[in-house]
Design a protein around this motif. Sequence first.
Motif, PDB file in Angstrom:
ATOM      1  N   VAL A   1      54.210  88.707  37.968  1.00  0.00           N
ATOM      2  CA  VAL A   1      55.392  88.608  39.006  1.00  0.00           C
ATOM      3  C   VAL A   1      55.099  90.077  39.584  1.00  0.00           C
ATOM      4  CG1 VAL A   1      57.269  87.540  37.889  1.00  0.00           C
ATOM      5  CG2 VAL A   1      56.974  89.737  37.317  1.00  0.00           C
ATOM      6  N   GLU A   2      54.394  91.104  38.856  1.00  0.00           N
ATOM      7  CA  GLU A   2      54.250  92.512  39.706  1.00  0.00           C
ATOM      8  C   GLU A   2      53.215  92.208  40.767  1.00  0.00           C
ATOM      9  OE1 GLU A   2      54.185  91.857  36.447  1.00  0.00           O
ATOM     10  OE2 GLU A   2      55.364  93.598  35.474  1.00  0.00           O
ATOM     11  N   ASP A   3      52.397  91.017  40.611  1.00  0.00           N
ATOM     12  CA  ASP A   3      51.268  90.713  41.773  1.00  0.00           C
ATOM     13  C   ASP A   3      52.058  90.163  43.073  1.00  0.00           C
ATOM     14  OD1 ASP A   3      49.197  91.582  40.044  1.00  0.00           O
ATOM     15  OD2 ASP A   3      49.010  89.619  39.158  1.00  0.00           O
ATOM     16  N   LEU A   4      53.354  90.063  43.014  1.00  0.00           N
ATOM     17  CA  LEU A   4      53.926  89.238  43.978  1.00  0.00           C
ATOM     18  C   LEU A   4      54.514  90.493  45.129  1.00  0.00           C
ATOM     19  CD1 LEU A   4      55.889  86.345  42.507  1.00  0.00           C
ATOM     20  CD2 LEU A   4      53.678  86.212  43.478  1.00  0.00           C
ATOM     21  N   LYS A   5      54.249  91.494  44.915  1.00  0.00           N
ATOM     22  CA  LYS A   5      54.887  92.527  45.763  1.00  0.00           C
ATOM     23  C   LYS A   5      54.410  92.244  47.178  1.00  0.00           C
ATOM     24  CE  LYS A   5      55.290  97.590  46.522  1.00  0.00           C
ATOM     25  NZ  LYS A   5      56.727  97.497  47.008  1.00  0.00           N
ATOM     26  N   ASP A   6      55.427  92.338  48.046  1.00  0.00           N
ATOM     27  CA  ASP A   6      54.930  92.072  49.608  1.00  0.00           C
ATOM     28  C   ASP A   6      54.487  90.614  49.850  1.00  0.00           C
ATOM     29  OD1 ASP A   6      55.611  94.828  50.358  1.00  0.00           O
ATOM     30  OD2 ASP A   6      53.734  95.287  49.764  1.00  0.00           O
ATOM     31  N   LYS A   7      54.765  89.686  48.920  1.00  0.00           N
ATOM     32  CA  LYS A   7      54.413  88.281  49.123  1.00  0.00           C
ATOM     33  C   LYS A   7      55.703  87.674  49.666  1.00  0.00           C
ATOM     34  CE  LYS A   7      49.982  88.673  47.645  1.00  0.00           C
ATOM     35  NZ  LYS A   7      48.945  88.440  48.129  1.00  0.00           N
ATOM     36  N   THR A   8      55.571  86.574  49.960  1.00  0.00           N
ATOM     37  CA  THR A   8      56.717  85.477  50.309  1.00  0.00           C
ATOM     38  C   THR A   8      57.310  84.829  49.174  1.00  0.00           C
ATOM     39  OG1 THR A   8      55.307  83.611  50.971  1.00  0.00           O
ATOM     40  CG2 THR A   8      55.634  85.194  52.483  1.00  0.00           C
ATOM     41  N   ILE A   9      58.518  84.801  48.895  1.00  0.00           N
ATOM     42  CA  ILE A   9      59.058  84.005  47.965  1.00  0.00           C
ATOM     43  C   ILE A   9      60.092  82.893  48.294  1.00  0.00           C
ATOM     44  CG2 ILE A   9      60.746  86.023  47.589  1.00  0.00           C
ATOM     45  CD1 ILE A   9      59.347  83.682  44.629  1.00  0.00           C
ATOM     46  N   LEU A  10      60.213  82.014  47.774  1.00  0.00           N
ATOM     47  CA  LEU A  10      61.234  80.800  47.853  1.00  0.00           C
ATOM     48  C   LEU A  10      62.188  80.723  46.844  1.00  0.00           C
ATOM     49  CD1 LEU A  10      59.094  77.847  49.691  1.00  0.00           C
ATOM     50  CD2 LEU A  10      61.008  79.356  50.689  1.00  0.00           C
ATOM     51  N   PHE A  11      63.333  80.663  47.202  1.00  0.00           N
ATOM     52  CA  PHE A  11      64.526  80.135  46.130  1.00  0.00           C
ATOM     53  C   PHE A  11      64.780  78.837  46.579  1.00  0.00           C
ATOM     54  CE2 PHE A  11      65.160  84.800  45.815  1.00  0.00           C
ATOM     55  CZ  PHE A  11      64.601  85.029  44.610  1.00  0.00           C
ATOM     56  N   ALA A  12      65.477  77.972  45.804  1.00  0.00           N
ATOM     57  CA  ALA A  12      65.894  76.577  46.197  1.00  0.00           C
ATOM     58  C   ALA A  12      67.135  76.684  46.928  1.00  0.00           C
ATOM     59  CB  ALA A  12      66.228  75.935  45.036  1.00  0.00           C
ATOM     60  N   ASP A  13      68.197  77.386  46.439  1.00  0.00           N
ATOM     61  CA  ASP A  13      69.528  77.175  47.163  1.00  0.00           C
ATOM     62  C   ASP A  13      70.122  78.290  46.367  1.00  0.00           C
ATOM     63  OD1 ASP A  13      71.617  75.249  48.650  1.00  0.00           O
ATOM     64  OD2 ASP A  13      72.523  76.301  47.228  1.00  0.00           O
ATOM     65  N   PRO A  14      70.977  79.083  47.414  1.00  0.00           N
ATOM     66  CA  PRO A  14      71.967  80.345  47.045  1.00  0.00           C
ATOM     67  C   PRO A  14      72.799  79.827  45.616  1.00  0.00           C
ATOM     68  CG  PRO A  14      72.174  80.052  49.278  1.00  0.00           C
ATOM     69  CD  PRO A  14      71.532  78.878  48.630  1.00  0.00           C
ATOM     70  N   ALA A  15      73.057  78.665  45.432  1.00  0.00           N
ATOM     71  CA  ALA A  15      73.755  78.394  44.139  1.00  0.00           C
ATOM     72  C   ALA A  15      73.140  77.564  43.022  1.00  0.00           C
ATOM     73  CB  ALA A  15      75.230  77.177  44.534  1.00  0.00           C
ATOM     74  N   SER A  16      71.673  77.666  43.285  1.00  0.00           N
ATOM     75  CA  SER A  16      70.675  76.992  42.264  1.00  0.00           C
ATOM     76  C   SER A  16      70.688  78.062  40.861  1.00  0.00           C
ATOM     77  CB  SER A  16      69.536  76.716  42.748  1.00  0.00           C
ATOM     78  OG  SER A  16      68.464  76.296  41.861  1.00  0.00           O
ATOM     79  N   THR A  17      70.901  77.471  39.954  1.00  0.00           N
ATOM     80  CA  THR A  17      70.523  78.236  38.397  1.00  0.00           C
ATOM     81  C   THR A  17      69.170  78.734  38.298  1.00  0.00           C
ATOM     82  OG1 THR A  17      72.496  76.981  37.671  1.00  0.00           O
ATOM     83  CG2 THR A  17      71.036  78.403  35.855  1.00  0.00           C
ATOM     84  N   SER A  18      68.352  77.608  38.393  1.00  0.00           N
ATOM     85  CA  SER A  18      66.832  77.818  37.986  1.00  0.00           C
ATOM     86  C   SER A  18      66.160  78.213  39.247  1.00  0.00           C
ATOM     87  CB  SER A  18      66.228  76.536  37.472  1.00  0.00           C
ATOM     88  OG  SER A  18      66.427  75.359  37.978  1.00  0.00           O
ATOM     89  N   GLY A  19      66.672  77.843  40.699  1.00  0.00           N
ATOM     90  CA  GLY A  19      66.037  78.070  41.697  1.00  0.00           C
ATOM     91  C   GLY A  19      66.389  79.102  42.342  1.00  0.00           C
ATOM     92  N   HIS A  20      67.457  80.313  41.764  1.00  0.00           N
ATOM     93  CA  HIS A  20      67.795  81.316  42.523  1.00  0.00           C
ATOM     94  C   HIS A  20      68.414  82.434  41.478  1.00  0.00           C
ATOM     95  CE1 HIS A  20      70.711  83.726  45.431  1.00  0.00           C
ATOM     96  NE2 HIS A  20      69.562  84.251  45.283  1.00  0.00           N
ATOM     97  N   LEU A  21      69.500  82.016  40.579  1.00  0.00           N
ATOM     98  CA  LEU A  21      69.958  82.896  39.950  1.00  0.00           C
ATOM     99  C   LEU A  21      69.174  83.544  38.914  1.00  0.00           C
ATOM    100  CD1 LEU A  21      72.973  83.941  39.107  1.00  0.00           C
ATOM    101  CD2 LEU A  21      73.141  82.336  37.256  1.00  0.00           C
TER     102      LEU A  21
ATOM    103  N   TYR B   1      61.333  94.309  48.227  1.00  0.00           N
ATOM    104  CA  TYR B   1      60.026  94.061  47.385  1.00  0.00           C
ATOM    105  C   TYR B   1      59.328  93.049  47.928  1.00  0.00           C
ATOM    106  CZ  TYR B   1      57.114  93.759  43.080  1.00  0.00           C
ATOM    107  OH  TYR B   1      56.014  93.896  42.343  1.00  0.00           O
ATOM    108  N   PHE B   2      59.760  91.954  48.464  1.00  0.00           N
ATOM    109  CA  PHE B   2      59.011  90.958  49.123  1.00  0.00           C
ATOM    110  C   PHE B   2      58.739  91.128  50.568  1.00  0.00           C
ATOM    111  CE2 PHE B   2      60.810  89.133  45.013  1.00  0.00           C
ATOM    112  CZ  PHE B   2      59.526  88.795  44.259  1.00  0.00           C
ATOM    113  N   SER B   3      57.759  90.299  51.067  1.00  0.00           N
ATOM    114  CA  SER B   3      57.617  90.330  52.633  1.00  0.00           C
ATOM    115  C   SER B   3      58.690  89.680  52.982  1.00  0.00           C
ATOM    116  CB  SER B   3      56.253  90.111  52.808  1.00  0.00           C
ATOM    117  OG  SER B   3      55.772  88.862  52.512  1.00  0.00           O
ATOM    118  N   SER B   4      59.046  88.565  52.458  1.00  0.00           N
ATOM    119  CA  SER B   4      59.827  87.423  53.240  1.00  0.00           C
ATOM    120  C   SER B   4      60.752  86.727  51.886  1.00  0.00           C
ATOM    121  CB  SER B   4      59.523  86.403  53.662  1.00  0.00           C
ATOM    122  OG  SER B   4      60.035  85.320  54.174  1.00  0.00           O
TER     123      SER B   4
END
Length: 312
Positions: free
Chosen positions: A147-167, A187-190
């Motif tokens: 996960v350290e390698d993801l700095k300034d990369k784009t990250i997708l979450f599923a939904d604000p209320a998603s357990t495994s896709g956000h929380l 931390y991320f670019s997007s």
Amino acid sequence: MRVIFEKTNKFLALMMVVGFISLLAACGDDANASEGDNGDGWPDKISYGVLPGEEDTEISRAHDLFAEDMSEELGIEVELFQGEDYNAVIEAMRSKKLDMASFGPFSYIIAQERSNAVPIAVRAKSEEDATYNSWIVVPDESDAETVEDLKDKTILFADPASTSGHLFPRGMFIDELGITNDEIESYFSSVSFSGSHDNSILAIAAGDADAAGVCSTCVERAIEGGMVSESDFRIIKESDPIPSSPITYRGDLPESLVEAIKEFVYNYDNETYFEKAGDSESRYIPVDESDYDIIRNTAKNLDMSPEDLLSN
């Protein structure tokens, strides 16, 4: 005598009118009752809500089958509702447009607070198997190994209320990177939401995002359904076990209806349904609201209320 007779007739006529009006009122009440329930306080129809993102998979057809079987068992219509997002399902139950819903663990916690949702059961082979994981995945060709390698990369979450896709992905980033929740966006670019686990998985497979937080079972279903290949992505981080997604009912339903629903769910054994849902060997196992304390504690550790998470 004539005066008395006339007064008596007038009195009898008045009593007949009052009786007729009372009879009409009683009939009206009966008619209203027959329109709204079946005599036991049951509605003529109940609505069952499911979360978005599964409309093009076998599990979508499983939802239809489950609703049809429940309708036949209860003797009332069961209408299926697919929410546009997690919050739509929560709000539909809050406004009493939904009587039952299948939630993710965290969206259930929000629905419990907002919509009086009560958990019934989870689908699993056994009590020991009634968990899943959150994965941080990257495209197979990505050079990211941690996960350290993801700095300034784009990250997708599923939904604000998603357990495994956000929380839980947020929690993993905080733990692994040593940053605060407020620092994740910088931390991320997007940082964005795809709307569903399926959308996130497809985006990773297509190389349209650098990383995504998704549920392990969602990825497995996507592979089995031919949506993506196992060679399309890599897992760089896995969460601790998460309690599975519960079927819930709205807490103000008639007790007799709740008992009938529980009887149906706990004894449901349609092999075709469980095969389409992802595992022919699974069944519905009873759960209690205390089983989701780990979700409450994780949200508390993030120092974010449900409103905070939903506003992202």
